[in-house]
Design an enzyme around this catalytic site. Structure first.
Site, PDB file in Angstrom:
ATOM      1  N   ASP A  75      43.277  -6.140  77.986  1.00 10.82           N
ATOM      2  CA  ASP A  75      42.399  -7.332  76.624  1.00 10.82           C
ATOM      3  C   ASP A  75      42.778  -6.483  75.940  1.00 10.82           C
ATOM      4  O   ASP A  75      42.797  -6.757  73.862  1.00 10.82           O
ATOM      5  CB  ASP A  75      40.371  -6.912  77.142  1.00 10.82           C
ATOM      6  CG  ASP A  75      40.645  -8.165  77.459  1.00 10.82           C
ATOM      7  OD1 ASP A  75      41.048  -9.148  77.158  1.00 10.82           O
ATOM      8  OD2 ASP A  75      39.249  -8.408  77.794  1.00 10.82           O
TER       9      ASP A  75
ATOM     10  N   LYS B 110      41.210 -17.314  85.399  1.00 10.83           N
ATOM     11  CA  LYS B 110      41.977 -16.786  85.373  1.00 10.83           C
ATOM     12  C   LYS B 110      42.672 -15.829  86.766  1.00 10.83           C
ATOM     13  O   LYS B 110      43.956 -15.340  86.860  1.00 10.83           O
ATOM     14  CB  LYS B 110      40.804 -15.130  85.125  1.00 10.83           C
ATOM     15  CG  LYS B 110      41.064 -14.670  82.893  1.00 10.83           C
ATOM     16  CD  LYS B 110      40.274 -14.385  82.587  1.00 10.83           C
ATOM     17  CE  LYS B 110      40.012 -14.346  81.154  1.00 10.83           C
ATOM     18  NZ  LYS B 110      38.683 -13.923  80.850  1.00 10.83           N
TER      19      LYS B 110
ATOM     20  N   GLN C  60      34.416  -9.587  81.869  1.00 13.65           N
ATOM     21  CA  GLN C  60      34.296 -10.625  80.884  1.00 13.65           C
ATOM     22  C   GLN C  60      33.411 -10.410  79.790  1.00 13.65           C
ATOM     23  O   GLN C  60      32.096  -9.774  80.563  1.00 13.65           O
ATOM     24  CB  GLN C  60      33.899 -11.552  82.280  1.00 13.65           C
ATOM     25  CG  GLN C  60      33.877 -13.112  81.448  1.00 13.65           C
ATOM     26  CD  GLN C  60      35.475 -13.572  81.184  1.00 13.65           C
ATOM     27  OE1 GLN C  60      36.642 -13.687  81.457  1.00 13.65           O
ATOM     28  NE2 GLN C  60      35.513 -13.942  80.150  1.00 13.65           N
TER      29      GLN C  60
END
Ligand code: NDP
Length: 300
Positions: free
Chosen positions: A122, A55, A99
């Site tokens: 997200d 990422k 995460q």
């Protein structure tokens, strides 16, 4: 029997990332705005480390700023919440991603809901979930957003089609159901208690498998000509002794002779997820600064 169109997620992701890089350059030049993404990793789960590294690399490649925070496995919930509060207040950070999974001592829902909803790239915050559900402007979860773009490669027009999603998680199945409803599909969300799952999936013009069970969806579960999107990532033993390989939730070798179009694993949904994350970071940066979303991102 013929062979399905293979929907190339790697190529589509590369195209999206190219547009993301152009959008970033435009914001830097026209608005003195460099979108910034902060990723927090708690603990040392090897798969998570790989995701976080890639990422960060992709973020920099797109011309954005990448901020990485690695916190030890025994981090307290309080310490993580403090870190998030600091990032919420930092104007250089437009997107915050924690995460998952988190260690057991930390309540993931509490942590996600502590992120400023406008920085929640997200799309997991309850506010964004609610906005999506009620048709308001929302940051939308990356994997489902990628699935819709992949499906569109085979089905330019989805209105009126039967869509069946196997899996009802908050990160894939449920938000994808809403997105396909927005495309005017007739949506069925199946799960572990669904009766006669093959009978349900055989109705689908668009079938999405997001279960986490290797090669569960057999060829005869698929309606001939259907578009099949395989979200599953499963590691199974390879033929060669001691090696493993990645497979999806669909029995690809059988499905490819029945479906009209299908995504492979790897090389399907996976690469799209990260491309959509960077796309969401630009949207978040625009949302926070009032800059217009660059036109190059229209439709993605
Ligand atoms: P979850 O484990 O949260 O959800 C799995 C869903 O599958 C549940 O709704 C469950 O039903 C359902 N299910 C389990 N067994 C069966 C069964 N036998 N028949 C029908 N339904 C079943 O998984 P996620 O949604 O997080 O992920 C799903 C898969 O997608 C995983 O392989 C994951 O690795 C992959 N993934 C891939 C991503 C990518 O970028 N490509 C991103 C995110 C996930 P119930 O609710 O009844 O328990």
């Amino acid at each position: 029997m013929g062979k399905a169109q293979i929907i190339d997620g790697k190529a589509l992701a590369a195209e999206v990332l190219g547009k993301v890089a152009r959008a970033t350059a435009e914001l830097k030049q026209g608005h003195r705005l460099t979108p910034g993404l902060a990723v927090i990793l708690v603990g040392d789960d090897p798969a998570s480390q790989v995701y976080v590294r890639s990422k960060g690399r992709r973020t920099r490649e797109a011309g954005m700023e990448s901020f990485e925070y690695r916190m030890p496995e025994q981090t307290s919930e309080e310490a993580l919440l403090e870190q998030i509060a600091a990032l919420n207040a930092d104007p250089k950070v437009h997107g915050i991603l924690v995460q998952l999974p988190l260690p057991a001592q930390i309540d993931a829902a509490k942590v996600i809901n502590a992120i400023d909803p406008d920085k929640d790239v997200d799309g997991f915050h309850v506010i964004n979930a609610g906005r999506l559900m009620t048709g308001q402007k929302a940051l939308v979860p990356c994997t489902p957003r990628g699935c819709v773009l992949l499906a569109r490669q085979a089905r330019a027009q989805m209105s009126g089609l039967e869509a069946v999603i196997i899996g009802r998680s908050n990160i894939v199945g449920k938000p994808l159901g809403q997105l396909l409803l927005n495309e005017n599909c007739t949506v069925t969300i199946a799960h572990s208690r669904t009766r006669d799952l093959p009978g349900v999936t055989r109705r689908a013009d668009i079938l999405v498998a997001a279960v986490g069970r290797p090669q569960m969806v057999k060829g005869d579960w698929i309606k001939p000509g259907a578009t099949v999107i395989d979200v599953g990532i499963n590691r199974i033993p390879a033929e060669e002794e001691g090696k493993t390989r990645l497979v999806g939730d669909v029995d690809f070798d059988a499905a490819v002779h029945v479906a009209g179009a299908i995504t492979p694993v790897p090389g399907g949904v996976g690469p799209m997820t990260i491309a959509m994350l960077l796309r969401n970071t630009i949207e978040a940066a625009c949302l926070q600064t009032g800059a217009p979303l660059p036109a190059v991102l229209e439709g993605i």
